[in-house]
Design a protein around this motif. Sequence first.
Motif, PDB file in Angstrom:
ATOM      1  N   GLU A 195       0.828  -1.204   0.000  1.00  0.00           N
ATOM      2  CA  GLU A 195       0.000   0.000   0.000  1.00  0.00           C
ATOM      3  C   GLU A 195       0.868   1.263   0.000  1.00  0.00           C
ATOM      4  OE1 GLU A 195      -3.267   2.166   2.977  1.00  0.00           O
ATOM      5  OE2 GLU A 195      -2.778   0.030   3.228  1.00  0.00           O
ATOM      6  N   ASP A 196       1.914   1.266   0.821  1.00  0.00           N
ATOM      7  CA  ASP A 196       2.779   2.452   0.908  1.00  0.00           C
ATOM      8  C   ASP A 196       3.508   2.711  -0.399  1.00  0.00           C
ATOM      9  OD1 ASP A 196       2.015   2.944   3.494  1.00  0.00           O
ATOM     10  OD2 ASP A 196       3.785   2.021   4.411  1.00  0.00           O
ATOM     11  N   LYS A 197       3.988   1.650  -1.031  1.00  0.00           N
ATOM     12  CA  LYS A 197       4.710   1.832  -2.293  1.00  0.00           C
ATOM     13  C   LYS A 197       3.773   2.316  -3.396  1.00  0.00           C
ATOM     14  CE  LYS A 197       8.606  -1.323  -1.562  1.00  0.00           C
ATOM     15  NZ  LYS A 197       9.303  -2.549  -2.039  1.00  0.00           N
ATOM     16  N   ARG A 198       2.547   1.796  -3.418  1.00  0.00           N
ATOM     17  CA  ARG A 198       1.597   2.274  -4.413  1.00  0.00           C
ATOM     18  C   ARG A 198       1.291   3.754  -4.193  1.00  0.00           C
ATOM     19  NH1 ARG A 198      -2.100  -1.316  -4.038  1.00  0.00           N
ATOM     20  NH2 ARG A 198      -1.599  -2.385  -5.998  1.00  0.00           N
ATOM     21  N   ASN A 199       1.061   4.137  -2.944  1.00  0.00           N
ATOM     22  CA  ASN A 199       0.786   5.538  -2.655  1.00  0.00           C
ATOM     23  C   ASN A 199       1.954   6.427  -3.054  1.00  0.00           C
ATOM     24  OD1 ASN A 199      -1.691   4.837  -1.613  1.00  0.00           O
ATOM     25  ND2 ASN A 199      -1.002   4.826   0.524  1.00  0.00           N
ATOM     26  N   ALA A 200       3.175   5.933  -2.839  1.00  0.00           N
ATOM     27  CA  ALA A 200       4.358   6.704  -3.215  1.00  0.00           C
ATOM     28  C   ALA A 200       4.447   6.859  -4.731  1.00  0.00           C
ATOM     29  CB  ALA A 200       5.623   6.035  -2.669  1.00  0.00           C
ATOM     30  N   GLN A 201       4.103   5.802  -5.471  1.00  0.00           N
ATOM     31  CA  GLN A 201       4.124   5.887  -6.937  1.00  0.00           C
ATOM     32  C   GLN A 201       3.086   6.890  -7.447  1.00  0.00           C
ATOM     33  OE1 GLN A 201       4.117   2.484  -9.477  1.00  0.00           O
ATOM     34  NE2 GLN A 201       5.549   1.303  -8.219  1.00  0.00           N
ATOM     35  N   VAL A 202       1.914   6.878  -6.835  1.00  0.00           N
ATOM     36  CA  VAL A 202       0.868   7.810  -7.254  1.00  0.00           C
ATOM     37  C   VAL A 202       1.312   9.241  -6.996  1.00  0.00           C
ATOM     38  CG1 VAL A 202      -1.457   8.626  -6.722  1.00  0.00           C
ATOM     39  CG2 VAL A 202      -1.041   6.184  -7.015  1.00  0.00           C
ATOM     40  N   LEU A 203       1.842   9.513  -5.809  1.00  0.00           N
ATOM     41  CA  LEU A 203       2.280  10.867  -5.474  1.00  0.00           C
ATOM     42  C   LEU A 203       3.416  11.314  -6.392  1.00  0.00           C
ATOM     43  CD1 LEU A 203       2.063  13.326  -3.636  1.00  0.00           C
ATOM     44  CD2 LEU A 203       3.659  12.199  -2.064  1.00  0.00           C
ATOM     45  N   ASP A 204       4.342  10.396  -6.683  1.00  0.00           N
ATOM     46  CA  ASP A 204       5.453  10.739  -7.581  1.00  0.00           C
ATOM     47  C   ASP A 204       4.937  11.075  -8.977  1.00  0.00           C
ATOM     48  OD1 ASP A 204       8.394  10.702  -8.396  1.00  0.00           O
ATOM     49  OD2 ASP A 204       7.572   9.138  -9.703  1.00  0.00           O
ATOM     50  N   ALA A 205       3.958  10.319  -9.453  1.00  0.00           N
ATOM     51  CA  ALA A 205       3.410  10.579 -10.791  1.00  0.00           C
ATOM     52  C   ALA A 205       2.708  11.934 -10.835  1.00  0.00           C
ATOM     53  CB  ALA A 205       2.445   9.469 -11.184  1.00  0.00           C
ATOM     54  N   LEU A 206       1.890  12.238  -9.841  1.00  0.00           N
ATOM     55  CA  LEU A 206       1.215  13.538  -9.809  1.00  0.00           C
ATOM     56  C   LEU A 206       2.236  14.673  -9.769  1.00  0.00           C
ATOM     57  CD1 LEU A 206      -1.694  12.751  -7.308  1.00  0.00           C
ATOM     58  CD2 LEU A 206      -1.854  12.968  -9.790  1.00  0.00           C
ATOM     59  N   SER A 207       3.319  14.472  -9.034  1.00  0.00           N
ATOM     60  CA  SER A 207       4.375  15.480  -8.959  1.00  0.00           C
ATOM     61  C   SER A 207       5.057  15.680 -10.305  1.00  0.00           C
ATOM     62  CB  SER A 207       5.420  15.071  -7.909  1.00  0.00           C
ATOM     63  OG  SER A 207       4.847  14.989  -6.614  1.00  0.00           O
ATOM     64  N   ARG A 208       5.260  14.615 -11.055  1.00  0.00           N
ATOM     65  CA  ARG A 208       5.890  14.730 -12.375  1.00  0.00           C
ATOM     66  C   ARG A 208       4.982  15.461 -13.353  1.00  0.00           C
ATOM     67  NH1 ARG A 208       6.754   8.834 -13.692  1.00  0.00           N
ATOM     68  NH2 ARG A 208       7.609   9.592 -15.668  1.00  0.00           N
ATOM     69  N   PHE A 209       3.677  15.227 -13.257  1.00  0.00           N
ATOM     70  CA  PHE A 209       2.744  15.994 -14.083  1.00  0.00           C
ATOM     71  C   PHE A 209       2.832  17.482 -13.746  1.00  0.00           C
ATOM     72  CE2 PHE A 209       0.425  11.954 -14.883  1.00  0.00           C
ATOM     73  CZ  PHE A 209       0.183  12.108 -16.243  1.00  0.00           C
ATOM     74  N   ALA A 210       2.949  17.803 -12.457  1.00  0.00           N
ATOM     75  CA  ALA A 210       2.978  19.202 -12.030  1.00  0.00           C
ATOM     76  C   ALA A 210       4.340  19.852 -12.236  1.00  0.00           C
ATOM     77  CB  ALA A 210       2.583  19.305 -10.555  1.00  0.00           C
ATOM     78  N   GLY A 211       5.384  19.051 -12.316  1.00  0.00           N
ATOM     79  CA  GLY A 211       6.728  19.612 -12.483  1.00  0.00           C
ATOM     80  C   GLY A 211       7.366  20.048 -11.183  1.00  0.00           C
ATOM     81  N   ARG A 212       6.796  19.646 -10.060  1.00  0.00           N
ATOM     82  CA  ARG A 212       7.402  19.924  -8.753  1.00  0.00           C
ATOM     83  C   ARG A 212       6.917  18.876  -7.761  1.00  0.00           C
ATOM     84  NH1 ARG A 212       4.641  22.575  -4.481  1.00  0.00           N
ATOM     85  NH2 ARG A 212       2.458  23.088  -4.954  1.00  0.00           N
ATOM     86  N   GLU A 213       7.605  18.781  -6.614  1.00  0.00           N
ATOM     87  CA  GLU A 213       7.250  17.786  -5.607  1.00  0.00           C
ATOM     88  C   GLU A 213       6.002  18.220  -4.850  1.00  0.00           C
ATOM     89  OE1 GLU A 213       9.308  15.539  -1.773  1.00  0.00           O
ATOM     90  OE2 GLU A 213      10.558  16.493  -3.308  1.00  0.00           O
ATOM     91  N   LEU A 214       4.958  17.420  -4.922  1.00  0.00           N
ATOM     92  CA  LEU A 214       3.704  17.710  -4.236  1.00  0.00           C
ATOM     93  C   LEU A 214       3.642  16.952  -2.914  1.00  0.00           C
ATOM     94  CD1 LEU A 214       1.261  17.446  -7.291  1.00  0.00           C
ATOM     95  CD2 LEU A 214       2.337  19.507  -6.372  1.00  0.00           C
ATOM     96  N   GLU A 215       2.740  17.403  -2.042  1.00  0.00           N
ATOM     97  CA  GLU A 215       2.590  16.782  -0.729  1.00  0.00           C
ATOM     98  C   GLU A 215       1.121  16.512  -0.421  1.00  0.00           C
ATOM     99  OE1 GLU A 215       4.393  19.477   2.003  1.00  0.00           O
ATOM    100  OE2 GLU A 215       6.455  18.960   1.414  1.00  0.00           O
TER     101      GLU A 215
END
Length: 421
Positions: free
Chosen positions: A131-151
């Motif tokens: 679950e944690d790794k999936r959540n991390a992948q989702v957050l990383d993908a959203l951050s790449r779409f935005a062009g910055r690290e999201l939280e």
Amino acid sequence: MKSPIPDYLDEVVQSTADDRSGRLADYIPPLAAVEPNVGALALSTVDGTVYAVGDADLEFTIQSISKPFVYAVALAQHGIDKVLERVGVEPSGEAFHELSLESGTGRPLNPMINAGALTTHQMVGEPGITEDKRNAQVLDALSRFAGRELEVDEEIYEAEVSSAHRNHAIAYMLRSHENITGDPRAVVRGYVRQCAVRVTVCDLALMAATLAHGGVQPVTGERVIPHAVARQVLSVMTTCGMYDAAGDWLSTIGIPAKSGVSGGIIGSLPGQVGVATVSPRLDDHGTSVRGVKMFRKLSHDMGMHLMEVPAPARSMLTGDDGHAWRYELQGSINFVGMERVIRTIDEDPPEHNRIVIDLTRVHEIRKVGRRMLHEAIRRLVLEGREVEVHDPDGLLSEPGPIEVGEDPSTQEPVRVDVTGE
């Protein structure tokens, strides 16, 4: 010359400022406590220029706007055919949280409703991922779409996950049809966590522009998803992104879009721009009241309806002819073409006081292009520049002086010479 585009965008925001209709998402306590009168609008070109006005620094949670991007991740990782086995692409005609599946297959009707979003969330990552790794992948993908690290906004997450009873019901229904596997509660936690990611309208405009740019992030230049995936996501956003108001949205506004209950809306116009708005008061469909009005005005004024297909934008030549600084426009002049012209003049001002704008190689000037060209000329004249337009095909008018606006200090008309040379 100062670009007129931020002024126009501010006008769009201000034109909706008096609308106090709609209501906050009061079923999520932190969202019920937000300032209801905020409003912002951002527009990103596919080459990474962002214009933002209003409360553009305001951070809010992405909510359901995350759905198309997580759908894109699932498509990129598993392919369109595999995802289609689990999630359909048909409009539901129902509210976003309806407990319903496709008759005969047991699939969610599309990935933009909650049932589909829960399914695509669990498809992220390899089989057996934690679950944690999936959540991390989702957050990383959203951050790449935005062009910055999201939280993630942990307060919003805790408030939403503690009251996610309907999503739990949907998840157990999906588990009974084997659309999802494992613990349905973990899937709901992950989905709610992706909805609690904090963004600004600028982030969302860039995310939308990444889709509009065929999967390439405009600022970082990273190919976040394949071109075919971007096309699939935009197609589903067009028909399903606005839930049971999708038909009305498509016919009146005509921009592939997605909304969220924190008041955000994104729109992606393929090959042109990504747009985002935020205003937290919602209509009966769970969509921002002011956001819909802003998009409607943009679509009408800027000719952004998807079915109003512009000819491809072409290049502009600039240079010194010895007597004046010449801008030679080519092809079709629409919003994107004129935005580039205006940005060039703004960022690299002409070296001569005399300016020639040559339309000899222009075969079409769309309504928005004409308005933007007139405003650019007006501002150059008010700066003290001598402007002449060469328009042999009469795209602007017959040869002779034309009015391009008014001098705000004198209320006198601003005129320029148009020649047929």
